[in-house]
Design a protein around this motif. Structure first.
Motif, PDB file in Angstrom:
ATOM      1  N   GLY A  25       0.794  -1.226   0.000  1.00 62.22           N
ATOM      2  CA  GLY A  25       0.000   0.000   0.000  1.00 62.22           C
ATOM      3  C   GLY A  25       0.826   1.275   0.000  1.00 62.22           C
ATOM      4  O   GLY A  25       0.531   2.198  -0.770  1.00 62.22           O
ATOM      5  N   PRO A  26       1.862   1.362   0.859  1.00 64.96           N
ATOM      6  CA  PRO A  26       2.660   2.593   0.864  1.00 64.96           C
ATOM      7  C   PRO A  26       3.339   2.867  -0.491  1.00 64.96           C
ATOM      8  O   PRO A  26       3.488   4.024  -0.886  1.00 64.96           O
ATOM      9  CB  PRO A  26       3.694   2.345   1.961  1.00 64.96           C
ATOM     10  N   LEU A  28       2.076   1.959  -3.428  1.00 67.00           N
ATOM     11  CA  LEU A  28       0.994   2.420  -4.296  1.00 67.00           C
ATOM     12  C   LEU A  28       0.612   3.863  -3.987  1.00 67.00           C
ATOM     13  O   LEU A  28       0.362   4.660  -4.894  1.00 67.00           O
ATOM     14  CB  LEU A  28      -0.229   1.511  -4.142  1.00 67.00           C
ATOM     15  N   ASP A  29       0.585   4.202  -2.699  1.00 65.08           N
ATOM     16  CA  ASP A  29       0.263   5.575  -2.299  1.00 65.08           C
ATOM     17  C   ASP A  29       1.296   6.558  -2.840  1.00 65.08           C
ATOM     18  O   ASP A  29       0.949   7.631  -3.339  1.00 65.08           O
ATOM     19  CB  ASP A  29       0.175   5.693  -0.777  1.00 65.08           C
ATOM     20  N   ARG A  30       2.561   6.189  -2.744  1.00 64.75           N
ATOM     21  CA  ARG A  30       3.636   7.061  -3.240  1.00 64.75           C
ATOM     22  C   ARG A  30       3.545   7.206  -4.756  1.00 64.75           C
ATOM     23  O   ARG A  30       3.670   8.310  -5.293  1.00 64.75           O
ATOM     24  CB  ARG A  30       4.997   6.487  -2.834  1.00 64.75           C
ATOM     25  N   ASN A  32       0.887   6.854  -6.626  1.00 62.86           N
ATOM     26  CA  ASN A  32      -0.296   7.661  -6.915  1.00 62.86           C
ATOM     27  C   ASN A  32      -0.017   9.140  -6.688  1.00 62.86           C
ATOM     28  O   ASN A  32      -0.389   9.985  -7.509  1.00 62.86           O
ATOM     29  CB  ASN A  32      -1.466   7.185  -6.057  1.00 62.86           C
ATOM     30  N   ALA A  33       0.648   9.461  -5.595  1.00 64.44           N
ATOM     31  CA  ALA A  33       0.964  10.863  -5.295  1.00 64.44           C
ATOM     32  C   ALA A  33       1.873  11.456  -6.362  1.00 64.44           C
ATOM     33  O   ALA A  33       1.669  12.600  -6.808  1.00 64.44           O
ATOM     34  CB  ALA A  33       1.618  10.971  -3.915  1.00 64.44           C
ATOM     35  N   ASN A  36      -0.106  11.991  -9.639  1.00 64.11           N
ATOM     36  CA  ASN A  36      -0.962  13.170  -9.514  1.00 64.11           C
ATOM     37  C   ASN A  36      -0.148  14.454  -9.539  1.00 64.11           C
ATOM     38  O   ASN A  36      -0.584  15.454 -10.114  1.00 64.11           O
ATOM     39  CB  ASN A  36      -1.818  13.090  -8.254  1.00 64.11           C
ATOM     40  N   THR A  59      -7.599   9.531  -6.778  1.00 68.50           N
ATOM     41  CA  THR A  59      -7.130   8.580  -5.779  1.00 68.50           C
ATOM     42  C   THR A  59      -7.103   7.169  -6.345  1.00 68.50           C
ATOM     43  O   THR A  59      -7.716   6.879  -7.379  1.00 68.50           O
ATOM     44  CB  THR A  59      -8.045   8.573  -4.538  1.00 68.50           C
ATOM     45  N   ARG A  60      -6.428   6.284  -5.641  1.00 66.63           N
ATOM     46  CA  ARG A  60      -6.427   4.861  -6.017  1.00 66.63           C
ATOM     47  C   ARG A  60      -7.846   4.321  -5.992  1.00 66.63           C
ATOM     48  O   ARG A  60      -8.246   3.541  -6.855  1.00 66.63           O
ATOM     49  CB  ARG A  60      -5.558   4.058  -5.053  1.00 66.63           C
ATOM     50  N   GLN A  61      -8.621   4.733  -5.014  1.00 70.59           N
ATOM     51  CA  GLN A  61      -9.987   4.244  -4.874  1.00 70.59           C
ATOM     52  C   GLN A  61     -10.866   4.735  -6.029  1.00 70.59           C
ATOM     53  O   GLN A  61     -11.711   3.986  -6.528  1.00 70.59           O
ATOM     54  CB  GLN A  61     -10.572   4.681  -3.520  1.00 70.59           C
TER      55      GLN A  61
END
Length: 85
Positions: A25-26, A28-30, A32-33, A36, A59-61
């Protein structure tokens, strides 16, 4: 599509970034950020717009929900037209 039994059906193309199943997850979050952040750049937006792209980001969601809706929508087409693999 109207004549095939799917009145009002529209389609377009899109691009997205996917990662292998099990990616933490971290990470994927990075990713995604950073995507963006790049999409917010005026230079990137201008280049994509010049190619006819509509820049969305999110967002990923948001992307997960979009993909799920596309799968369902395309599934409707397959079922209606009796297409099978």
């Amino acid at each position: 599509m109207d004549e095939s039994g799917l009145p009002g059906f529209e389609t377009d193309s899109w691009n997205g970034l996917l990662a292998p199943a099990g990616t933490p997850g971290p990470v994927l979050d990075r990713l995604n950020a950073e995507v963006n952040k790049a999409l917010a750049s005026p230079d990137v937006r201008e280049k994509l717009a010049a190619q006819g792209a509509m820049v969305v980001g999110g967002t990923r969601q948001d992307f997960r929900h979009y993909l799920q809706s596309e799968v369902e929508r395309c599934g409707t087409v397959f079922r209606t037209l009796k297409i099978s693999l």
